[in-house]
Design a protein around this motif. Structure first.
Motif, PDB file in Angstrom:
ATOM      1  N   ILE A  62       0.910  -1.203  -0.128  1.00 43.76           N
ATOM      2  CA  ILE A  62      -0.136   0.011   0.028  1.00 43.76           C
ATOM      3  C   ILE A  62       1.041   1.237   0.078  1.00 43.76           C
ATOM      4  N   PRO A  63       1.154   1.787  -1.174  1.00 43.51           N
ATOM      5  CA  PRO A  63       1.798   3.203  -1.098  1.00 43.51           C
ATOM      6  C   PRO A  63       1.461   4.243  -0.471  1.00 43.51           C
ATOM      7  N   LEU A  64       0.201   4.519   0.051  1.00 41.56           N
ATOM      8  CA  LEU A  64      -0.391   5.632   0.488  1.00 41.56           C
ATOM      9  C   LEU A  64      -0.007   5.469   2.048  1.00 41.56           C
ATOM     10  N   LYS A  65       0.557   6.566   2.701  1.00 35.24           N
ATOM     11  CA  LYS A  65       0.497   6.533   4.102  1.00 35.24           C
ATOM     12  C   LYS A  65      -0.334   6.874   5.032  1.00 35.24           C
ATOM     13  N   SER A  66      -0.430   6.634   6.173  1.00 37.72           N
ATOM     14  CA  SER A  66      -1.546   7.411   6.818  1.00 37.72           C
ATOM     15  C   SER A  66      -3.005   7.143   6.161  1.00 37.72           C
ATOM     16  N   LEU A  72      -3.302  -2.040   6.301  1.00 35.36           N
ATOM     17  CA  LEU A  72      -4.686  -2.610   6.145  1.00 35.36           C
ATOM     18  C   LEU A  72      -4.843  -4.035   6.131  1.00 35.36           C
ATOM     19  N   THR A  73      -4.355  -4.463   7.450  1.00 30.43           N
ATOM     20  CA  THR A  73      -4.683  -5.908   7.675  1.00 30.43           C
ATOM     21  C   THR A  73      -5.371  -6.475   9.162  1.00 30.43           C
ATOM     22  N   LYS A  74      -5.516  -5.117   9.796  1.00 29.33           N
ATOM     23  CA  LYS A  74      -6.113  -4.961  11.147  1.00 29.33           C
ATOM     24  C   LYS A  74      -7.391  -4.106  10.853  1.00 29.33           C
ATOM     25  N   TRP A  75      -8.709  -4.566  11.444  1.00 29.54           N
ATOM     26  CA  TRP A  75      -9.892  -3.934  11.366  1.00 29.54           C
ATOM     27  C   TRP A  75     -10.694  -3.717  12.678  1.00 29.54           C
ATOM     28  N   PHE A  76     -11.193  -2.494  12.773  1.00 24.73           N
ATOM     29  CA  PHE A  76     -12.257  -2.211  13.989  1.00 24.73           C
ATOM     30  C   PHE A  76     -13.818  -2.611  13.366  1.00 24.73           C
TER      31      PHE A  76
END
Length: 635
Positions: free
Chosen positions: A395-399, A429-433
């Motif tokens: 994922i190139p986009l940070k934050s 983007l591997t952990k989710w709420f």
């Protein structure tokens, strides 16, 4: 052709599947819209499934199989919401209620004020003689026509004996043989689909009346649109120790067998619960889980074994006596396909004792040569449910925070809707709420998004010691006619949180509407004729709308039939990403759904939100405990 709902079907050449008492009407779904350069008729093949049994026959078959005192309740649960076809006038009606007090011998007023019984009416009007004079009535609410007063009749009574069932029952949907036979005639490959569509065009052009009607409007049917698409590059799959470049993004399960998952907590405290008849397979499953976990870098210790009777009450009693907050997981082997047992387990472990749970049907484990494969998939789900991470893409986009939103109806209380909100909490983007809110309204729009967004932002800040600079929201389940309402009602809720922030926090926000169902289909030409386009195909010109920022993406593999593209429409955007960057990011997100080692048709957060609303709306009917919000407990 006959109009059924919004689509049109022909009755003259049905497809019969006698072994399942089914017949299918061939038809078409159509949409007329102005695209970038053309007024376009978008057509797709459609089928109407008709059962060759009436509602009365279904009731008579059901009666000896259920307790007498629950017969009315079970009938209402089965039929309310179903669409039935009355073949004497080829009309469809949605069943809204059942009237057990009205019988065919009762009378109703005709337009001239005279009374007539239902028996006499059907004899006079359609020359149909009723055989069962004690059957109840189906009640269907009619739509109000323009000019009708408020006191106009709004309901119609229908005879079960004359109503044919459409669609498939819940029992039929679990019949693998039936579904395989059905897909064999409905899943058309590109060549067959093209022939069916071309036959419609030929019929219109050869029919004088149809051609004359088009000519009145100055219209004619031209050739099919030819458009140019492009294919985004394939993605590398990141595991704990290595990268994979799978042969096909459709399924990389074989490629990943020798790789370890990114992060997996050792499974040390867990319960294995099963009935007497599943004792042998339970022991084999335990050893297969240990073996599969070893290859994934997921240590699995021997569980606490609970063997009970095969009844739902025994399963629930065992949970009440043995579950405590220290447990990591409860794995249940269900003895049958009874939904009641599954629902009671999920209710208890989502509401009373919030512990991640995994349910598997015993017949799934009885295929000896498939047990290790099944255990591997179960192990992957357990890793997710206990807070682990399976794989990632670059994922190139940070934050960046990515959010998926889905709204579904509650299966029992139709006046309630279930809102699923799933947000990423780390940069990979591997952990989710995950949060689920039940609204006391049947609307398809969410009115709790400000609260959900606040919870997600707080979770991100706690996990990263910072706030996200970019937020991209994928909103699933919205039709074209609802876009303005979404823009006016839902987006301001989420933006209001940032306006009220005392720290002048103002992230860049993009809202993308995701549509899985659209009539547009794409085929690619090759030396072998028409084929499905390759995975990762993007089309963002010619067939898009001039007033929208939209594109089509093909991110699923069709093993049978024609692939269905997903339509994305950017409704709000302050991120100002280049279109190809947003399209590439969307395709990357289709790789991150942990229930399937391959790409799926929508971004992972959308699919997670859909799974969450399905569990709540179908099984637990209450908001899950907040203790479960940091795991994918609903997979």
């Amino acid at each position: 052709m006959y109009q059924v709902g919004r689509n049109y079907f022909t009755q003259s050449d049905p497809i019969n599947i006698p072994q399942h008492k089914l017949s299918l009407w061939k038809g078409f779904s159509t949409v007329v819209s102005f695209l970038e350069k053309h007024l376009t008729l978008s057509v797709d093949v459609s089928h109407k499934v008709l059962r060759n049994e009436t509602v009365l026959e279904f009731m008579l078959d059901l009666f000896p199989r259920v307790p007498n005192e629950r017969f009315a309740e079970i009938c209402e649960k089965e039929f309310v919401g179903m669409v039935v076809l009355t073949r004497y006038n080829n009309k469809t009606y949605r069943v809204d209620d059942m009237d057990w007090s009205t019988k065919p011998t009762d009378t109703f007023p005709k337009k001239d004020g005279t009374q007539i019984s239902y028996v006499e009416y059907y004899k006079q009007q359609y020359n149909v003689e009723l055989t069962d004079l004690s059957q109840p009535m189906l009640v269907s609410a009619l739509k109000m026509k323009k000019g009708e007063g408020c006191d106009a009749p709004r309901v119609v009574h229908l005879l079960p004996e004359l109503c044919y069932l459409t669609g498939l029952s819940s029992r039929a949907l679990t019949d693998n043989r039936l579904m395989r036979d059905l897909s064999g005639v409905t899943q058309l490959n590109p060549e067959t689909r093209q022939m069916r569509l071309q036959s419609l065009v030929d019929n219109i052009q050869e029919n004088r009346e149809a051609s004359a009607e088009l000519a009145k409007w100055g219209l004619s049917l031209e050739r099919q649109l030819s458009v140019t698409g492009r294919v985004v590059p394939p993605e590398k799959i990141c595991l704990r120790d290595n990268f994979l470049q799978p042969d096909s993004a459709a399924d990389w399960s074989r490629d990943s067998r020798s790789g370890r998952m990114i992060y997996a907590k050792p499974l040390t405290k867990w319960i294995l619960l099963f009935g007497h008849r599943s004792a042998d397979v339970a022991e084999k499953l335990t050893h297969c889980l240990m073996k599969a976990g070893e290859g994934m870098g997921f240590p699995v210790e021997y569980p606490k074994i609970l063997q009970v009777d095969d009844s739902s009450a025994s399963f629930l009693r065992a949970l009440q006596q043995n579950v405590n907050p220290d447990l990591q997981l409860v794995l249940c082997i269900l003895p049958s396909q009874s939904k009641d047992n599954y629902d009671s387990i999920k209710k208890y472990l989502c509401l009373e004792q919030p512990i991640p749970s995994q349910c598997v049907k015993s017949y799934t484990l009885n295929r000896q040569n498939m047990l290790l494969s099944v255990a591997t998939k179960i192990a992957m789900q357990i890793i997710c449910k206990t807070g682990g991470e399976l794989w990632a893409v670059e994922i190139p986009l940070k934050s960046l925070m990515v959010i998926g939103i889905n709204v579904n109806k509650d299966a029992i209380n139709k006046l309630q809707s279930v809102v699923g909100f799933v947000a990423s909490t780390n940069s990979r983007l591997t952990k989710w709420f995950s949060q689920c809110i039940i609204q006391k309204t049947s609307t398809d729009f969410a009115d709790c998004l400000k609260m959900c967004m606040k919870g997600a932002i707080e979770k991100w800040q706690k996990s990263n010691n910072d706030l996200p600079n970019r937020i991209i929201i994928y909103r699933d389940g919205v039709g074209d006619g609802q876009l303005q309402m979404l823009f006016d009602y839902e987006i301001p809720q989420m933006l209001a949180l940032f306006k009220e922030s005392p720290t002048a926090y103002s992230p860049k926000v993009t809202v993308v509407v995701v549509r899985k169902r659209c009539t547009t289909r794409f085929f690619s030409h090759s030396h072998r004729g028409l084929q499905n386009p390759p995975l990762g195909t993007v089309i963002d010109s010619e067939v898009t709308r001039p007033e929208w920022y939209d594109f089509f993406l093909i991110s699923q593999n069709a093993r049978q039939g024609s692939v269905n593209p997903t339509h994305y429409n950017v409704l709000y955007d302050t991120n100002c990403l280049r279109p190809d960057h947003l399209q590439r990011l969307t395709y990357k997100l289709c790789h991150l759904y942990y229930n399937w080692p391959g790409v799926i048709r929508v971004p992972a957060p959308c699919q997670y939100a859909q799974k969450l609303t399905f569990l709540v709306g179908q099984s637990i009917h209450r908001e899950p405990r907040i203790e479960l919000s940091n795991t994918l407990f609903y997979l």
